[in-house]
Design an enzyme around this catalytic site. Structure first.
Site, short mmCIF file in Angstrom:
data_model
loop_
_atom_site.label_atom_id
_atom_site.label_comp_id
_atom_site.label_asym_id
_atom_site.label_seq_id
_atom_site.Cartn_x
_atom_site.Cartn_y
_atom_site.Cartn_z
N GLY A 44 43.25 6.10 16.16
CA GLY A 44 43.71 6.44 14.80
C GLY A 44 45.13 6.97 14.67
O GLY A 44 45.70 6.92 13.59
N GLU A 99 46.97 13.86 16.65
CA GLU A 99 45.66 13.39 16.16
C GLU A 99 45.82 12.82 14.75
O GLU A 99 46.66 13.30 13.98
CB GLU A 99 44.71 14.58 16.04
CG GLU A 99 43.91 14.89 17.28
CD GLU A 99 42.56 14.16 17.27
OE1 GLU A 99 42.40 13.15 16.55
OE2 GLU A 99 41.68 14.63 17.99
N ASP A 100 44.98 11.88 14.41
CA ASP A 100 44.96 11.41 13.02
C ASP A 100 44.31 12.44 12.11
O ASP A 100 44.91 12.92 11.16
CB ASP A 100 44.26 10.04 12.92
CG ASP A 100 42.88 10.01 13.56
OD1 ASP A 100 42.44 11.03 14.14
OD2 ASP A 100 42.22 8.96 13.47
N ASP A 103 38.04 16.53 12.04
CA ASP A 103 36.89 16.49 11.15
C ASP A 103 35.90 17.56 11.64
O ASP A 103 36.06 18.74 11.32
CB ASP A 103 36.33 15.05 11.22
CG ASP A 103 35.19 14.77 10.27
OD1 ASP A 103 35.07 15.47 9.26
OD2 ASP A 103 34.42 13.85 10.55
N LYS A 131 40.07 18.13 7.75
CA LYS A 131 38.92 18.19 6.82
C LYS A 131 38.12 19.44 7.16
O LYS A 131 37.09 19.36 7.83
CB LYS A 131 38.05 16.95 7.07
CG LYS A 131 37.77 16.09 5.87
CD LYS A 131 36.71 15.07 6.20
CE LYS A 131 37.29 13.70 6.48
NZ LYS A 131 36.23 12.71 6.80
N PHE A 152 35.54 10.13 3.11
CA PHE A 152 35.90 9.28 4.24
C PHE A 152 37.22 8.60 3.94
O PHE A 152 37.39 7.96 2.89
CB PHE A 152 34.81 8.25 4.55
CG PHE A 152 34.99 7.73 5.94
CD1 PHE A 152 34.56 8.47 7.03
CD2 PHE A 152 35.64 6.53 6.17
CE1 PHE A 152 34.78 8.03 8.33
CE2 PHE A 152 35.86 6.07 7.46
CZ PHE A 152 35.43 6.82 8.54
N ASP A 159 40.51 4.19 10.18
CA ASP A 159 39.68 3.00 9.98
C ASP A 159 38.31 3.33 9.42
O ASP A 159 37.83 4.47 9.50
CB ASP A 159 39.45 2.29 11.32
CG ASP A 159 38.45 3.03 12.19
OD1 ASP A 159 38.67 4.24 12.44
OD2 ASP A 159 37.42 2.45 12.56
N ARG A 165 43.13 -0.07 9.01
CA ARG A 165 44.16 0.74 9.67
C ARG A 165 45.55 0.37 9.16
O ARG A 165 46.49 1.16 9.26
CB ARG A 165 44.13 0.53 11.19
CG ARG A 165 42.86 1.05 11.86
CD ARG A 165 43.06 1.09 13.36
NE ARG A 165 41.83 1.17 14.10
CZ ARG A 165 41.20 2.32 14.40
NH1 ARG A 165 41.69 3.46 13.98
NH2 ARG A 165 40.08 2.31 15.10
P1 IMP Z 1 35.87 14.87 14.95
O1 IMP Z 1 35.52 14.84 16.40
O2 IMP Z 1 34.62 14.90 14.08
O3 IMP Z 1 36.84 15.95 14.56
O4 IMP Z 1 36.48 13.48 14.58
C1 IMP Z 1 37.64 13.08 15.07
C2 IMP Z 1 37.84 11.59 14.92
O5 IMP Z 1 36.91 10.95 14.03
C3 IMP Z 1 39.19 11.38 14.31
O6 IMP Z 1 40.18 11.40 15.30
C4 IMP Z 1 39.01 10.04 13.63
O7 IMP Z 1 39.29 9.00 14.54
C5 IMP Z 1 37.56 10.00 13.22
N1 IMP Z 1 37.43 10.39 11.80
C6 IMP Z 1 37.03 11.56 11.29
N2 IMP Z 1 37.06 11.54 9.94
C7 IMP Z 1 37.50 10.32 9.60
C8 IMP Z 1 37.78 9.69 8.34
O8 IMP Z 1 37.63 10.25 7.24
N3 IMP Z 1 38.23 8.41 8.42
C9 IMP Z 1 38.43 7.75 9.59
N4 IMP Z 1 38.20 8.30 10.78
C10 IMP Z 1 37.74 9.58 10.78
#
Ligand code: IMP
Length: 177
Positions: A44, A99-100, A103, A131, A152, A159, A165
């Site tokens: 991402g 990081e993108d 979450d 988020k 989302f 993506d 993307r």
């Molecule tokens: P985490 O481990 O839950 O913090 O998620 C991290 C990864 O999940 C990010 O680096 C994204 O690649 C993906 N992700 C989380 N939220 C979204 C979203 O809203 N759209 C797309 N990808 C997401």
């Protein structure tokens, strides 16, 4: 009952550009004499990282690590898998994770532990989006583009099932009745 998915622009390309400029200025201030290793988290972050590094006018290196927490769909599985290993030696380096989106925080927390075991001089985190309402583990973001609601998001590298993307704006996907 039928539902269709709509996209809404949350941050357009001009707002994104302004945010990336602001982050680049903050990062320059802190890293210009440190020859940092910018570590992009695949997949991402690649669009964000590509824009960011072109605004950083000092010596730096770039590497990538592939981490995957989502299978298909939009829900996290909670399990983090290394899909591409980091190739640059980390000992003694100032590492800036790019990081993108943060979450649940599980991916970032996993990566921070993974790096700290490899004895870097420092580890900091730059994220395009945060988020916070979804957080499961605490994560400190040193350089942040946008705080986003619990929707989302797609576009600018993000993506849904490997699609979207390439959208230049950050959009949310909304189910409509
Ligand atoms: P985490 O481990 O839950 O913090 O998620 C991290 C990864 O999940 C990010 O680096 C994204 O690649 C993906 N992700 C989380 N939220 C979204 C979203 O809203 N759209 C797309 N990808 C997401």
């Amino acid at each position: 009952m039928s539902s269709k998915v709509e996209r809404h622009v949350l941050f357009n390309r001009h707002e994104i550009e302004a945010a990336v400029r602001r982050l680049a200025a903050e990062i320059t201030e802190d890293f210009r004499h440190k020859n940092p290793l910018l570590l992009g988290v695949l997949r991402g972050s690649f669009v964000f990282l590509a824009d960011l590094i072109r605004l950083l006018d000092f010596p730096l290196e770039v590497d990538f690590i592939g981490l995957s927490s989502y299978g298909s769909g939009t829900q996290t599985s909670g399990k983090i898998k290394v899909t591409k290993k980091l190739e640059t030696p980390v000992p003694g380096r100032h590492v800036l994770i790019v990081e993108d989106i943060v979450d649940t925080g599980l991916t970032t927390a996993f990566l921070q532990k993974y790096l700290i075991r490899r004895k870097p001089a420092s580890v900091k985190l730059c994220a395009l989006a945060d988020k916070p309402s979804r957080r499961q583990v605490p994560v400190n973001i040193d350089y942040l583009g946008f705080t986003v609601p619990d929707r989302f998001l797609i576009g600018y590298g993000l993506d849904a099932n490997q699609k979207f993307r390439n959208l230049p704006d950050i959009c949310s996907l909304e189910a409509e009745e």
